[in-house]
Design a protein around this motif. Structure first.
Motif, mmCIF file in Angstrom:
data_model
loop_
_atom_site.group_PDB
_atom_site.id
_atom_site.type_symbol
_atom_site.label_atom_id
_atom_site.label_comp_id
_atom_site.label_asym_id
_atom_site.label_seq_id
_atom_site.Cartn_x
_atom_site.Cartn_y
_atom_site.Cartn_z
ATOM 1 N N GLU A 43 0.842 -1.205 0.000
ATOM 2 C CA GLU A 43 0.000 0.000 0.000
ATOM 3 C C GLU A 43 0.884 1.266 0.000
ATOM 4 O O GLU A 43 0.595 2.238 -0.697
ATOM 5 C CB GLU A 43 -0.928 -0.020 1.231
ATOM 6 C CG GLU A 43 -1.874 1.159 1.360
ATOM 7 C CD GLU A 43 -2.882 1.258 0.211
ATOM 8 O OE1 GLU A 43 -3.340 0.223 -0.282
ATOM 9 O OE2 GLU A 43 -3.194 2.407 -0.183
ATOM 10 N N THR A 44 1.965 1.208 0.770
ATOM 11 C CA THR A 44 2.895 2.354 0.813
ATOM 12 C C THR A 44 3.477 2.594 -0.574
ATOM 13 O O THR A 44 3.558 3.736 -1.046
ATOM 14 C CB THR A 44 4.049 2.058 1.819
ATOM 15 O OG1 THR A 44 3.483 1.696 3.063
ATOM 16 C CG2 THR A 44 4.959 3.252 1.993
ATOM 17 N N ALA A 45 3.865 1.495 -1.252
ATOM 18 C CA ALA A 45 4.444 1.624 -2.600
ATOM 19 C C ALA A 45 3.439 2.275 -3.556
ATOM 20 O O ALA A 45 3.800 3.140 -4.355
ATOM 21 C CB ALA A 45 4.836 0.241 -3.118
ATOM 22 N N ILE A 46 2.173 1.873 -3.435
ATOM 23 C CA ILE A 46 1.154 2.411 -4.348
ATOM 24 C C ILE A 46 0.994 3.921 -4.123
ATOM 25 O O ILE A 46 0.927 4.691 -5.073
ATOM 26 C CB ILE A 46 -0.205 1.689 -4.156
ATOM 27 C CG1 ILE A 46 -0.059 0.199 -4.480
ATOM 28 C CG2 ILE A 46 -1.278 2.306 -5.034
ATOM 29 C CD1 ILE A 46 -1.216 -0.667 -3.996
ATOM 30 N N THR A 47 0.967 4.337 -2.845
ATOM 31 C CA THR A 47 0.790 5.786 -2.597
ATOM 32 C C THR A 47 2.015 6.573 -3.083
ATOM 33 O O THR A 47 1.870 7.683 -3.569
ATOM 34 C CB THR A 47 0.495 6.086 -1.112
ATOM 35 O OG1 THR A 47 1.378 5.325 -0.303
ATOM 36 C CG2 THR A 47 -0.906 5.759 -0.715
ATOM 37 N N ILE A 48 3.198 5.977 -2.963
ATOM 38 C CA ILE A 48 4.405 6.665 -3.481
ATOM 39 C C ILE A 48 4.300 6.791 -5.002
ATOM 40 O O ILE A 48 4.579 7.840 -5.577
ATOM 41 C CB ILE A 48 5.695 5.889 -3.090
ATOM 42 C CG1 ILE A 48 5.886 5.897 -1.577
ATOM 43 C CG2 ILE A 48 6.911 6.496 -3.779
ATOM 44 C CD1 ILE A 48 7.014 4.989 -1.074
ATOM 45 N N SER A 143 5.118 6.451 8.753
ATOM 46 C CA SER A 143 4.698 7.325 7.660
ATOM 47 C C SER A 143 5.881 7.481 6.715
ATOM 48 O O SER A 143 7.033 7.429 7.146
ATOM 49 C CB SER A 143 4.231 8.691 8.175
ATOM 50 O OG SER A 143 5.333 9.507 8.482
ATOM 51 N N VAL A 144 5.575 7.587 5.414
ATOM 52 C CA VAL A 144 6.627 7.728 4.403
ATOM 53 C C VAL A 144 6.218 8.856 3.459
ATOM 54 O O VAL A 144 5.131 8.812 2.888
ATOM 55 C CB VAL A 144 6.798 6.411 3.591
ATOM 56 C CG1 VAL A 144 7.773 6.610 2.444
ATOM 57 C CG2 VAL A 144 7.269 5.266 4.484
ATOM 58 N N ASN A 145 7.076 9.861 3.319
ATOM 59 C CA ASN A 145 6.808 10.931 2.367
ATOM 60 C C ASN A 145 7.957 10.977 1.365
ATOM 61 O O ASN A 145 9.050 11.452 1.675
ATOM 62 C CB ASN A 145 6.663 12.271 3.110
ATOM 63 C CG ASN A 145 6.364 13.407 2.152
ATOM 64 O OD1 ASN A 145 5.852 13.182 1.046
ATOM 65 N ND2 ASN A 145 6.720 14.628 2.525
ATOM 66 N N ALA A 146 7.699 10.430 0.164
ATOM 67 C CA ALA A 146 8.760 10.361 -0.850
ATOM 68 C C ALA A 146 8.686 11.576 -1.754
ATOM 69 O O ALA A 146 7.636 11.861 -2.333
ATOM 70 C CB ALA A 146 8.608 9.081 -1.651
ATOM 71 N N GLU A 147 9.799 12.303 -1.841
ATOM 72 C CA GLU A 147 9.894 13.438 -2.766
ATOM 73 C C GLU A 147 10.946 13.111 -3.810
ATOM 74 O O GLU A 147 11.553 12.049 -3.764
ATOM 75 C CB GLU A 147 10.243 14.703 -1.987
ATOM 76 C CG GLU A 147 9.121 15.116 -1.056
ATOM 77 C CD GLU A 147 9.560 16.148 -0.033
ATOM 78 O OE1 GLU A 147 9.207 17.305 -0.201
ATOM 79 O OE2 GLU A 147 10.286 15.761 0.910
ATOM 80 N N LYS A 148 11.199 14.092 -4.708
ATOM 81 C CA LYS A 148 12.090 13.803 -5.847
ATOM 82 C C LYS A 148 13.480 13.334 -5.400
ATOM 83 O O LYS A 148 14.005 12.337 -5.893
ATOM 84 C CB LYS A 148 12.211 15.075 -6.703
ATOM 85 C CG LYS A 148 12.740 14.817 -8.068
ATOM 86 C CD LYS A 148 12.539 16.041 -8.952
ATOM 87 C CE LYS A 148 13.322 15.902 -10.246
ATOM 88 N NZ LYS A 148 14.754 15.975 -10.088
ATOM 89 N N ASP A 149 14.063 14.047 -4.454
ATOM 90 C CA ASP A 149 15.462 13.756 -4.090
ATOM 91 C C ASP A 149 15.637 13.098 -2.730
ATOM 92 O O ASP A 149 16.751 12.735 -2.356
ATOM 93 C CB ASP A 149 16.283 15.058 -4.089
ATOM 94 C CG ASP A 149 16.213 15.726 -5.428
ATOM 95 O OD1 ASP A 149 16.373 15.011 -6.426
ATOM 96 O OD2 ASP A 149 15.964 16.949 -5.482
ATOM 97 N N LYS A 150 14.573 13.039 -1.948
ATOM 98 C CA LYS A 150 14.722 12.462 -0.602
ATOM 99 C C LYS A 150 13.403 11.883 -0.107
ATOM 100 O O LYS A 150 12.331 12.227 -0.607
ATOM 101 C CB LYS A 150 15.225 13.535 0.386
ATOM 102 C CG LYS A 150 14.264 14.669 0.532
ATOM 103 C CD LYS A 150 14.626 15.602 1.664
ATOM 104 C CE LYS A 150 13.454 16.525 1.848
ATOM 105 N NZ LYS A 150 13.575 17.668 2.591
#
Ligand SMILES: Cc1cc2nc3c(=O)[nH]c(=O)nc-3n(C[C@H](O)[C@H](O)[C@H](O)COP(=O)(O)OP(=O)(O)OC[C@H]3O[C@@H](n4cnc5c(N)ncnc54)[C@H](O)[C@@H]3O)c2cc1C
Length: 252
Positions: A43-48, A143-150
């Protein structure tokens, strides 16, 4: 963003019974499923992916895991990879095979694991894998917040929350609390049949890999119920229940 989700096929331990005479678990007829927390990782992968775009690969080291991998494809993985394990395996073998499979997949930004499997619950594979791949790891993310560089993750330590940041590639292990895994729709379940599942042998990744540790015996611990029934009026029953639980050390 290339995301790899490591998912373990486990027996559904809630359906497992223990033979009272031998104390051995009765595994015959017990259904298999994807380890619960690995669905949280999925589920985390899908939201990323929904936020950043990219590709999700579901990876397992397991035999006869096609049907289980299809569940992850229905949830939203783009591709599945099954590595058939050797006859005997331990934590060393599983993490080495996962690492070689990940290297063969090629470019990746995030490897997601569950914090632990629901059957063996060692919590070893994620950290071992990060070590073998020589990449940073963030464990127990809620919680995981994936952005472009970090990527920024938070973990709840009860009395404090720790926020950790990493560049890519990174391995993250997630907790059960991170999200509620989605249930795929009928269309998604049917669509999963058209997605690719590749099967690799252990030998094609690492020749003659052997476990360091051997399981000698597996015993179930039968749980005895006390079968106490409180039949008095409700207030009196509650008092008796609280008293019993306090005596047992469940309440203080
Ligand atoms: C038939 C059989 C024989 C075994 N024999 C031995 C033995 O002799 N000695 C021994 O030490 N152990 C043995 N094991 C246990 C096996 O080594 C562990 O199940 C395995 O290493 C994973 O450990 P874990 O379940 O504690 O994973 P954890 O570290 O608790 O799992 C954490 C996360 O790692 C990932 N992960 C774990 N396993 C896999 C997987 N297979 N594929 C993809 N991702 C995964 C998932 O994301 C999971 O949430 C045996 C298991 C089986 C089924």
């Amino acid at each position: 963003m290339n995301i790899i989700v490591c998912a373990k096929q486990v027996i559904d331990i809630s359906e497992m019974k223990v033979d009272p005479s031998t104390k051995k678990p009765i595994l015959q007829g017990v259904p298999f499923k994807i380890s619960d927390i690995d669905k949280n990782a999925m589920e985390t992968a899908i939201t990323i992916k929904e936020k950043n775009g990219g590709k999700i690969t579901a990876l397992t080291v397991s035999s006869d895991a096609k049907e289980r991998i299809k569940e992850l494809l229905a949830m939203g993985a783009d591709e599945g990879i099954i590595v058939n394990p050797p006859d005997k395996y331990d934590y060393h073998v599983v993490s080495m095979l996962l690492a070689e499979a990940i290297k063969k997949i090629g470019e990746y930004d995030i490897v997601l694991c569950g914090e632990a499997s629901i059957d063996m619950f060692s919590g070893q594979i994620g950290p071992r894998l990060a070590g073998i791949l020589n990449i940073p790891q963030i464990a127990y993310a809620q919680s995981v917040n994936a952005e472009k560089d970090k990527v920024t993750c938070e973990k709840n330590m009860g009395d404090k929350a720790i926020t950790t940041e990493s560049t890519y590639p990174v391995l993250i292990t997630v907790t059960k609390e991170i999200n509620e895994p989605r249930l795929p729709s009928l269309m998604q379940i049917l669509g999963a049949a058209n997605k690719a599942i590749n099967e690799w042998t252990a030998d094609s990744l690492i020749k003659d890999i052997k476990p360091f540790v051997e399981t000698i015996e597996l015993k179930g611990v039968p749980m005895e119920r006390k079968n106490i029934v409180y039949k008095d009026d409700i207030d009196e029953s509650i008092n008796q229940l609280v008293e019993s639980l306090t005596k047992e050390g469940v309440l203080r």
